[in-house]
Design a protein around this motif. Sequence first.
Motif, mmCIF file in Angstrom:
data_model
loop_
_atom_site.group_PDB
_atom_site.id
_atom_site.type_symbol
_atom_site.label_atom_id
_atom_site.label_comp_id
_atom_site.label_asym_id
_atom_site.label_seq_id
_atom_site.Cartn_x
_atom_site.Cartn_y
_atom_site.Cartn_z
ATOM 1 N N VAL A 1 0.839 -1.199 0.000
ATOM 2 C CA VAL A 1 0.000 0.000 0.000
ATOM 3 C C VAL A 1 0.876 1.253 0.000
ATOM 4 C CG1 VAL A 1 -1.642 1.352 1.370
ATOM 5 C CG2 VAL A 1 -2.025 -1.092 1.030
ATOM 6 N N LYS A 2 1.944 1.239 0.798
ATOM 7 C CA LYS A 2 2.848 2.395 0.859
ATOM 8 C C LYS A 2 3.512 2.611 -0.500
ATOM 9 C CE LYS A 2 6.757 4.353 3.301
ATOM 10 N NZ LYS A 2 7.793 4.165 4.300
ATOM 11 N N SER A 3 3.963 1.530 -1.133
ATOM 12 C CA SER A 3 4.594 1.644 -2.457
ATOM 13 C C SER A 3 3.598 2.173 -3.486
ATOM 14 C CB SER A 3 5.123 0.288 -2.910
ATOM 15 O OG SER A 3 6.119 -0.169 -2.044
ATOM 16 N N LEU A 4 2.380 1.676 -3.425
ATOM 17 C CA LEU A 4 1.348 2.130 -4.349
ATOM 18 C C LEU A 4 1.030 3.605 -4.136
ATOM 19 C CD1 LEU A 4 -0.644 1.372 -6.580
ATOM 20 C CD2 LEU A 4 -2.253 0.686 -4.807
ATOM 21 N N ARG A 5 0.949 4.015 -2.883
ATOM 22 C CA ARG A 5 0.693 5.430 -2.583
ATOM 23 C C ARG A 5 1.795 6.315 -3.133
ATOM 24 N NH1 ARG A 5 0.019 7.078 3.182
ATOM 25 N NH2 ARG A 5 -0.707 8.965 2.198
ATOM 26 N N ILE A 6 3.037 5.900 -2.950
ATOM 27 C CA ILE A 6 4.168 6.689 -3.446
ATOM 28 C C ILE A 6 4.112 6.777 -4.969
ATOM 29 C CG2 ILE A 6 6.683 6.725 -3.696
ATOM 30 C CD1 ILE A 6 6.800 5.562 -0.815
ATOM 31 N N PHE A 7 3.858 5.633 -5.616
ATOM 32 C CA PHE A 7 3.774 5.629 -7.072
ATOM 33 C C PHE A 7 2.657 6.555 -7.557
ATOM 34 C CE2 PHE A 7 1.601 3.973 -10.841
ATOM 35 C CZ PHE A 7 2.606 4.149 -11.774
ATOM 36 N N LEU A 8 1.479 6.445 -6.965
ATOM 37 C CA LEU A 8 0.358 7.286 -7.375
ATOM 38 C C LEU A 8 0.649 8.764 -7.136
ATOM 39 C CD1 LEU A 8 -2.689 5.190 -6.088
ATOM 40 C CD2 LEU A 8 -1.977 5.539 -8.465
ATOM 41 N N ALA A 9 1.231 9.067 -5.988
ATOM 42 C CA ALA A 9 1.531 10.467 -5.672
ATOM 43 C C ALA A 9 2.561 11.042 -6.629
ATOM 44 C CB ALA A 9 2.020 10.589 -4.234
ATOM 45 N N VAL A 10 3.636 10.301 -6.863
ATOM 46 C CA VAL A 10 4.691 10.803 -7.753
ATOM 47 C C VAL A 10 4.179 10.940 -9.181
ATOM 48 C CG1 VAL A 10 6.931 10.225 -8.777
ATOM 49 C CG2 VAL A 10 6.597 9.988 -6.321
ATOM 50 N N SER A 11 3.483 9.923 -9.686
ATOM 51 C CA SER A 11 2.969 10.015 -11.055
ATOM 52 C C SER A 11 1.926 11.130 -11.173
ATOM 53 C CB SER A 11 2.402 8.678 -11.521
ATOM 54 O OG SER A 11 1.263 8.318 -10.769
ATOM 55 N N GLY A 12 1.133 11.323 -10.130
ATOM 56 C CA GLY A 12 0.155 12.409 -10.138
ATOM 57 C C GLY A 12 0.810 13.782 -10.145
ATOM 58 N N ILE A 13 1.849 13.935 -9.349
ATOM 59 C CA ILE A 13 2.563 15.215 -9.300
ATOM 60 C C ILE A 13 3.239 15.499 -10.638
ATOM 61 C CG2 ILE A 13 4.545 16.383 -8.243
ATOM 62 C CD1 ILE A 13 3.692 14.988 -5.578
ATOM 63 N N ILE A 14 3.853 14.477 -11.227
ATOM 64 C CA ILE A 14 4.508 14.659 -12.531
ATOM 65 C C ILE A 14 3.484 15.035 -13.591
ATOM 66 C CG2 ILE A 14 5.711 13.442 -14.400
ATOM 67 C CD1 ILE A 14 7.228 11.895 -12.182
ATOM 68 N N ALA A 15 2.348 14.341 -13.626
ATOM 69 C CA ALA A 15 1.304 14.657 -14.607
ATOM 70 C C ALA A 15 0.756 16.064 -14.385
ATOM 71 C CB ALA A 15 0.175 13.629 -14.528
ATOM 72 N N LEU A 16 0.534 16.435 -13.128
ATOM 73 C CA LEU A 16 0.021 17.770 -12.816
ATOM 74 C C LEU A 16 0.998 18.853 -13.269
ATOM 75 C CD1 LEU A 16 -2.105 19.570 -11.417
ATOM 76 C CD2 LEU A 16 -0.845 19.218 -9.287
ATOM 77 N N ILE A 17 2.265 18.686 -12.940
ATOM 78 C CA ILE A 17 3.279 19.671 -13.332
ATOM 79 C C ILE A 17 3.399 19.735 -14.852
ATOM 80 C CG2 ILE A 17 5.759 20.178 -13.285
ATOM 81 C CD1 ILE A 17 5.745 19.105 -10.372
ATOM 82 N N ALA A 18 3.436 18.558 -15.515
ATOM 83 C CA ALA A 18 3.539 18.549 -16.978
ATOM 84 C C ALA A 18 2.340 19.244 -17.610
ATOM 85 C CB ALA A 18 3.655 17.112 -17.481
ATOM 86 N N GLY A 19 1.150 18.995 -17.096
ATOM 87 C CA GLY A 19 -0.046 19.641 -17.638
ATOM 88 C C GLY A 19 -0.016 21.151 -17.456
ATOM 89 N N ILE A 20 0.381 21.595 -16.271
ATOM 90 C CA ILE A 20 0.459 23.042 -16.016
ATOM 91 C C ILE A 20 1.491 23.688 -16.933
ATOM 92 C CG2 ILE A 20 1.163 24.778 -14.310
ATOM 93 C CD1 ILE A 20 -0.152 22.936 -12.166
ATOM 94 N N VAL A 21 2.656 23.055 -17.060
ATOM 95 C CA VAL A 21 3.706 23.592 -17.933
ATOM 96 C C VAL A 21 3.212 23.658 -19.383
ATOM 97 C CG1 VAL A 21 5.991 23.090 -18.891
ATOM 98 C CG2 VAL A 21 5.618 22.943 -16.437
ATOM 99 N N MET A 22 2.504 22.618 -19.827
ATOM 100 C CA MET A 22 1.981 22.622 -21.200
ATOM 101 C C MET A 22 0.978 23.744 -21.419
ATOM 102 S SD MET A 22 1.456 18.579 -21.991
ATOM 103 C CE MET A 22 0.767 18.866 -23.620
ATOM 104 N N LEU A 23 0.183 24.038 -20.400
ATOM 105 C CA LEU A 23 -0.817 25.092 -20.537
ATOM 106 C C LEU A 23 -0.217 26.486 -20.423
ATOM 107 C CD1 LEU A 23 -3.694 23.463 -18.461
ATOM 108 C CD2 LEU A 23 -3.570 23.714 -20.949
ATOM 109 N N VAL A 24 0.806 26.636 -19.579
ATOM 110 C CA VAL A 24 1.405 27.955 -19.366
ATOM 111 C C VAL A 24 2.406 28.299 -20.468
ATOM 112 C CG1 VAL A 24 2.819 29.324 -17.775
ATOM 113 C CG2 VAL A 24 1.014 27.854 -16.877
ATOM 114 N N TRP A 25 3.234 27.340 -20.871
ATOM 115 C CA TRP A 25 4.257 27.566 -21.888
ATOM 116 C C TRP A 25 4.118 26.539 -23.021
ATOM 117 C CZ3 TRP A 25 6.403 27.119 -16.725
ATOM 118 C CH2 TRP A 25 6.640 28.355 -16.127
ATOM 119 N N PRO A 26 3.066 26.625 -23.819
ATOM 120 C CA PRO A 26 2.833 25.584 -24.821
ATOM 121 C C PRO A 26 3.948 25.473 -25.870
ATOM 122 C CG PRO A 26 1.291 27.400 -25.119
ATOM 123 C CD PRO A 26 2.044 27.669 -23.859
ATOM 124 N N VAL A 27 4.456 26.604 -26.352
ATOM 125 C CA VAL A 27 5.466 26.558 -27.407
ATOM 126 C C VAL A 27 6.790 26.030 -26.867
ATOM 127 C CG1 VAL A 27 6.773 27.959 -29.054
ATOM 128 C CG2 VAL A 27 4.338 28.398 -28.700
#
Length: 194
Positions: free
Chosen positions: A12-38
């Motif tokens: 459960v701890k490993s799964l939580r870490i994986f979900l949190a890290v992948s979620g943070i990476i996706a969130l940051i990537a999405g924000i960066v894509m929206l703020v600086w698309p080019v």
Amino acid sequence: MSEAVADAKSLVKSLRIFLAVSGIIALIAGIVMLVWPVKTAFVLTGIVAAYLIVAGVVYIGLGIFSAAKSGWARVGHIALGLLYIVAGVIAFTNIQTAALALALVTVIFIGVSWIFDGVVSLSLMGQDGSKTWTLLYALLSIVAGIAVISLGLAAVPFFWLFLGISLVVLGVMQIVRAITIAKDAKAVADAAGL
């Protein structure tokens, strides 16, 4: 029993870490894509160009150092490696044009895949339970594919915006899942009396 509980908690701890890290990476990537698309498109193109150069070096290495391959296979690996390196260098030297070409190829690929998906759905229509929904899906998929191919580069901003928003939403959902999975695991453990 306590070893099984410890293993389950570790999982459960490993799964939580994986979900949190992948979620943070996706969130940051999405924000960066929206703020600086080019700029993000240029970075993505740079990553693809770097991959091409590395893959080219690997193929050349395989062609030169592989004793198990015949002469033509070795020549083919070396030629492919050189082609990859040339493509990567060209992409790096004109990153803006390479980004546009990559975007156009991606849009065309998506359009063609939607058309094929619609045609395959039509061919399976007799086997599906709901012929109406299958027909509607197939026609929509084919029309959307044709529209995307017809729009060409004009469709890229919409896909980029959709991808950025999707990454933000999916990232937030992954983070929420990471937070709530501990509560769910605790509720299961309490119900089982562990």
